[in-house]
Write a protein that holds these residues in place. Structure first.
Motif, PDB file in Angstrom:
ATOM      1  N   GLU A   8       9.539  49.223   6.761  1.00 41.86           N
ATOM      2  CA  GLU A   8       8.931  48.342   5.771  1.00 41.86           C
ATOM      3  C   GLU A   8       7.456  48.646   5.554  1.00 41.86           C
ATOM      4  N   GLU A   9       6.940  49.594   6.319  1.00 39.54           N
ATOM      5  CA  GLU A   9       5.558  50.031   6.164  1.00 39.54           C
ATOM      6  C   GLU A   9       5.563  51.552   6.112  1.00 39.54           C
ATOM      7  N   THR A  10       4.620  52.122   5.388  1.00 39.76           N
ATOM      8  CA  THR A  10       4.568  53.573   5.226  1.00 39.76           C
ATOM      9  C   THR A  10       4.588  54.289   6.570  1.00 39.76           C
ATOM     10  N   ALA A  16      11.054  51.636  13.112  1.00 32.63           N
ATOM     11  CA  ALA A  16      12.387  51.640  12.489  1.00 32.63           C
ATOM     12  C   ALA A  16      13.372  52.499  13.285  1.00 32.63           C
ATOM     13  N   SER A  17      12.919  53.635  13.796  1.00 35.11           N
ATOM     14  CA  SER A  17      13.817  54.501  14.572  1.00 35.11           C
ATOM     15  C   SER A  17      14.277  53.807  15.848  1.00 35.11           C
ATOM     16  N   VAL A  18      13.355  53.144  16.538  1.00 34.12           N
ATOM     17  CA  VAL A  18      13.737  52.410  17.744  1.00 34.12           C
ATOM     18  C   VAL A  18      14.684  51.266  17.372  1.00 34.12           C
ATOM     19  N   ALA A  19      14.425  50.579  16.263  1.00 38.57           N
ATOM     20  CA  ALA A  19      15.331  49.520  15.796  1.00 38.57           C
ATOM     21  C   ALA A  19      16.725  50.087  15.531  1.00 38.57           C
ATOM     22  N   ASN A  20      16.799  51.284  14.938  1.00 43.91           N
ATOM     23  CA  ASN A  20      18.092  51.928  14.687  1.00 43.91           C
ATOM     24  C   ASN A  20      18.833  52.217  15.988  1.00 43.91           C
ATOM     25  N   ALA A  40       2.317  49.386  13.405  1.00 45.60           N
ATOM     26  CA  ALA A  40       2.695  50.467  12.502  1.00 45.60           C
ATOM     27  C   ALA A  40       1.490  51.176  11.909  1.00 45.60           C
ATOM     28  N   ASP A  41       0.381  50.465  11.708  1.00 44.43           N
ATOM     29  CA  ASP A  41      -0.766  51.124  11.082  1.00 44.43           C
ATOM     30  C   ASP A  41      -1.584  51.971  12.052  1.00 44.43           C
ATOM     31  N   ASP A 111      17.482  58.221   8.832  1.00 37.89           N
ATOM     32  CA  ASP A 111      16.102  58.420   8.395  1.00 37.89           C
ATOM     33  C   ASP A 111      15.646  57.140   7.711  1.00 37.89           C
ATOM     34  N   SER A 112      14.630  56.506   8.247  1.00 39.50           N
ATOM     35  CA  SER A 112      14.192  55.188   7.785  1.00 39.50           C
ATOM     36  C   SER A 112      13.307  55.211   6.542  1.00 39.50           C
ATOM     37  N   ALA A 113      12.991  56.395   6.019  1.00 41.40           N
ATOM     38  CA  ALA A 113      12.090  56.497   4.860  1.00 41.40           C
ATOM     39  C   ALA A 113      12.660  55.731   3.666  1.00 41.40           C
ATOM     40  N   SER A 114      11.853  54.847   3.097  1.00 34.76           N
ATOM     41  CA  SER A 114      12.324  53.972   2.014  1.00 34.76           C
ATOM     42  C   SER A 114      12.546  54.711   0.695  1.00 34.76           C
ATOM     43  N   TYR A 115      11.971  55.879   0.526  1.00 32.81           N
ATOM     44  CA  TYR A 115      12.082  56.615  -0.742  1.00 32.81           C
ATOM     45  C   TYR A 115      13.351  57.457  -0.849  1.00 32.81           C
TER      46      TYR A 115
END
Length: 138
Positions: A8-10, A16-20, A40-41, A111-115
């Motif tokens: 959810e953040e760039t 996200a990978s750990v969440a997966n 995340a930042d 791959d968690s990338a939103s794009y």
């Protein structure tokens, strides 16, 4: 199959990978990470392996001690964190975290990338990992 977690953040690919891996939502994992002082930042999240290891360890998940150079997709363990999009900025290494899984002989990458048009990837030739961390299933 299942829905992969999208960052959810760039700069949230590590979270996200750990969440997966742990089967958590992004917001659940972000709250856990923040409670550990991981945000995340912080560019270190994708330039240092200690943060993903710390998040996994807190959940009782064991990882390989070292980063293992990538040799081939076939040689990967059943579950691994992969460093793709490896590059340097001002002499410091950076990468994008993704999760490799092999279930019933079928390999794929979360791959968690939103794009991305699809976050479950099998376009292995496009990813070019530099190294990986083996994850002993939770």
């Amino acid at each position: 199959m299942f829905e992969p977690v999208i960052q959810e953040e760039t700069t949230g690919c590590g979270i996200a990978s750990v969440a997966n891996i742990l089967g958590k939502t992004y917001s659940q994992m972000k709250a856990s990470a923040n409670a550990m002082g991981i945000y995340a930042d912080d560019k270190s999240l994708w330039s240092d392996t200690q943060y993903v290891r710390q998040m996994l360890s807190a959940a009782g998940v064991v990882t390989s001690i070292d980063e293992i150079p990538f040799e081939s997709w076939h040689a990967l363990p059943s579950l691994a964190l992969l460093a793709i999009k490896h590059h340097q900025e001002e002499g410091k290494n950076f990468w994008h975290w993704v999760v490799f899984k092999r279930i019933d002989g079928k390999a794929f990458v979360l791959d968690s990338a939103s794009y991305l048009p699809a976050n479950i990837r099998t376009d292995f030739e496009s990813m070019q990992p530099k190294w990986f961390i083996e994850v002993i299933a939770p």
